[in-house]
Design a protein around this motif. Structure first.
Motif, mmCIF file in Angstrom:
data_model
loop_
_atom_site.group_PDB
_atom_site.id
_atom_site.type_symbol
_atom_site.label_atom_id
_atom_site.label_comp_id
_atom_site.label_asym_id
_atom_site.label_seq_id
_atom_site.Cartn_x
_atom_site.Cartn_y
_atom_site.Cartn_z
ATOM 1 N N MET A 29 0.818 -1.192 0.000
ATOM 2 C CA MET A 29 0.000 0.000 0.000
ATOM 3 C C MET A 29 0.867 1.263 0.000
ATOM 4 S SD MET A 29 -2.996 1.288 0.141
ATOM 5 C CE MET A 29 -3.889 2.672 0.704
ATOM 6 N N LYS A 30 1.903 1.267 0.842
ATOM 7 C CA LYS A 30 2.763 2.444 0.924
ATOM 8 C C LYS A 30 3.542 2.643 -0.379
ATOM 9 C CE LYS A 30 5.206 4.698 4.632
ATOM 10 N NZ LYS A 30 5.901 4.553 5.891
ATOM 11 N N ARG A 31 3.900 1.554 -1.027
ATOM 12 C CA ARG A 31 4.627 1.654 -2.296
ATOM 13 C C ARG A 31 3.744 2.282 -3.378
ATOM 14 N NH1 ARG A 31 7.331 -3.664 -3.861
ATOM 15 N NH2 ARG A 31 8.436 -3.095 -1.989
ATOM 16 N N LYS A 32 2.480 1.887 -3.417
ATOM 17 C CA LYS A 32 1.555 2.471 -4.389
ATOM 18 C C LYS A 32 1.344 3.953 -4.104
ATOM 19 C CE LYS A 32 -1.026 -1.704 -5.447
ATOM 20 N NZ LYS A 32 -2.329 -2.374 -5.370
ATOM 21 N N ALA A 33 1.249 4.310 -2.840
ATOM 22 C CA ALA A 33 1.081 5.720 -2.475
ATOM 23 C C ALA A 33 2.324 6.518 -2.851
ATOM 24 C CB ALA A 33 0.790 5.847 -0.983
ATOM 25 N N LEU A 34 3.498 5.952 -2.651
ATOM 26 C CA LEU A 34 4.739 6.626 -3.026
ATOM 27 C C LEU A 34 4.779 6.871 -4.532
ATOM 28 C CD1 LEU A 34 7.561 7.728 -2.389
ATOM 29 C CD2 LEU A 34 8.421 5.396 -2.635
ATOM 30 N N ILE A 35 4.419 5.864 -5.298
ATOM 31 C CA ILE A 35 4.378 6.019 -6.756
ATOM 32 C C ILE A 35 3.366 7.096 -7.135
ATOM 33 C CG2 ILE A 35 3.739 4.852 -8.912
ATOM 34 C CD1 ILE A 35 4.993 2.296 -7.644
ATOM 35 N N GLY A 36 2.227 7.107 -6.452
ATOM 36 C CA GLY A 36 1.220 8.129 -6.714
ATOM 37 C C GLY A 36 1.747 9.535 -6.444
ATOM 38 N N HIS A 37 2.482 9.691 -5.358
ATOM 39 C CA HIS A 37 3.056 11.003 -5.045
ATOM 40 C C HIS A 37 4.145 11.387 -6.046
ATOM 41 C CE1 HIS A 37 0.941 11.974 -1.386
ATOM 42 N NE2 HIS A 37 1.207 10.790 -0.878
ATOM 43 N N LEU A 38 4.886 10.426 -6.548
ATOM 44 C CA LEU A 38 5.963 10.722 -7.504
ATOM 45 C C LEU A 38 5.451 10.941 -8.930
ATOM 46 C CD1 LEU A 38 8.765 8.321 -6.237
ATOM 47 C CD2 LEU A 38 8.572 10.794 -5.907
ATOM 48 N N ILE A 39 4.176 10.683 -9.160
ATOM 49 C CA ILE A 39 3.590 10.944 -10.474
ATOM 50 C C ILE A 39 3.429 12.447 -10.699
ATOM 51 C CG2 ILE A 39 1.405 10.760 -11.752
ATOM 52 C CD1 ILE A 39 1.303 7.847 -10.887
ATOM 53 N N ILE A 40 3.211 13.197 -9.640
ATOM 54 C CA ILE A 40 2.999 14.645 -9.777
ATOM 55 C C ILE A 40 4.216 15.329 -10.403
ATOM 56 C CG2 ILE A 40 2.584 16.780 -8.493
ATOM 57 C CD1 ILE A 40 0.765 15.022 -6.664
ATOM 58 N N PRO A 41 5.447 15.094 -9.916
ATOM 59 C CA PRO A 41 6.586 15.678 -10.628
ATOM 60 C C PRO A 41 6.720 15.159 -12.055
ATOM 61 C CG PRO A 41 7.283 14.843 -8.493
ATOM 62 C CD PRO A 41 5.869 14.429 -8.694
ATOM 63 N N GLY A 42 6.281 13.928 -12.294
ATOM 64 C CA GLY A 42 6.317 13.373 -13.637
ATOM 65 C C GLY A 42 5.385 14.123 -14.583
ATOM 66 N N MET A 43 4.216 14.489 -14.087
ATOM 67 C CA MET A 43 3.280 15.242 -14.922
ATOM 68 C C MET A 43 3.840 16.622 -15.253
ATOM 69 S SD MET A 43 -0.442 14.024 -13.374
ATOM 70 C CE MET A 43 -0.531 15.427 -12.354
ATOM 71 N N ILE A 44 4.472 17.264 -14.280
ATOM 72 C CA ILE A 44 5.086 18.574 -14.536
ATOM 73 C C ILE A 44 6.237 18.418 -15.534
ATOM 74 C CG2 ILE A 44 6.324 20.517 -13.491
ATOM 75 C CD1 ILE A 44 3.389 20.439 -12.679
ATOM 76 N N THR A 45 6.990 17.340 -15.409
ATOM 77 C CA THR A 45 8.093 17.077 -16.339
ATOM 78 C C THR A 45 7.583 16.966 -17.767
ATOM 79 O OG1 THR A 45 9.349 15.928 -14.623
ATOM 80 C CG2 THR A 45 9.963 15.472 -16.903
ATOM 81 N N PHE A 46 6.530 16.189 -17.962
ATOM 82 C CA PHE A 46 5.994 16.035 -19.311
ATOM 83 C C PHE A 46 5.359 17.332 -19.815
ATOM 84 C CE2 PHE A 46 6.296 11.460 -18.364
ATOM 85 C CZ PHE A 46 7.064 11.102 -19.460
ATOM 86 N N GLY A 47 4.788 18.125 -18.907
ATOM 87 C CA GLY A 47 4.261 19.431 -19.306
ATOM 88 C C GLY A 47 5.368 20.355 -19.789
ATOM 89 N N ALA A 48 6.479 20.377 -19.035
ATOM 90 C CA ALA A 48 7.622 21.199 -19.442
ATOM 91 C C ALA A 48 8.210 20.701 -20.760
ATOM 92 C CB ALA A 48 8.688 21.189 -18.343
ATOM 93 N N PHE A 49 8.246 19.385 -20.935
ATOM 94 C CA PHE A 49 8.753 18.800 -22.183
ATOM 95 C C PHE A 49 7.870 19.192 -23.357
ATOM 96 C CE2 PHE A 49 8.960 15.082 -25.109
ATOM 97 C CZ PHE A 49 10.266 15.278 -25.545
#
Length: 137
Positions: A1-21
């Motif tokens: 459960m904690k691993r899925k939540a961590l991945i969920g939290h790390l998706i937010i910087p990923g979305m900003i990364t793809f937006g900047a790209f």
């Protein structure tokens, strides 16, 4: 459960990364150097406060609520700075705003996660006024 939540939290910087790209693609031709700079370098830059909090939370073994609060604080800082960058375009790339990102994220982690930890610690103590106020509501 904690691993899925961590991945969920790390998706937010990923979305900003793809937006900047995506924004960068409108100004520069696609190439390996451009791709690696924006995707890999950008993600590490945007996710650094999230990764910092993941290490701090793992070392200190904080409560689940405090754990989430630290990631939310990082996401608030990233969203605030990114909204300034993605809004009205500035030719300078808004370097001063991006210089504020990491200090803002760490300050918000300190205040939001720290405040959450203090709140729950006080709430656990017997005869706490917070506990009484929560039961009244």
């Amino acid at each position: 459960m904690k691993r899925k939540a961590l991945i969920g939290h790390l998706i937010i910087p990923g979305m900003i990364t793809f937006g900047a790209f995506a924004v960068a693609l409108t100004h520069q031709p696609l190439g390996w150097e451009m791709f690696s700079n924006y995707i890999f370098g950008g993600y590490l830059y945007y996710a650094a406060p999230h990764l910092f909090w993941a290490v701090v939370a793992a070392v200190t073994n904080v409560q689940r609520t405090v754990w989430h609060a630290g990631f939310i604080a990082s996401s608030i800082a990233l969203t605030a700075i990114a909204s300034v960058w993605l809004g009205p375009q500035d030719q300078s790339g808004l370097p001063l705003q991006w210089m504020l990102y990491w200090p803002l994220a760490i300050a918000l982690q300190f205040f939001i996660a720290g405040g959450t930890a203090i709140y729950y610690r006080v709430k656990k103590t017997p005869n706490s006024s917070i506990k009484k106020a929560d039961t009244v509501l």
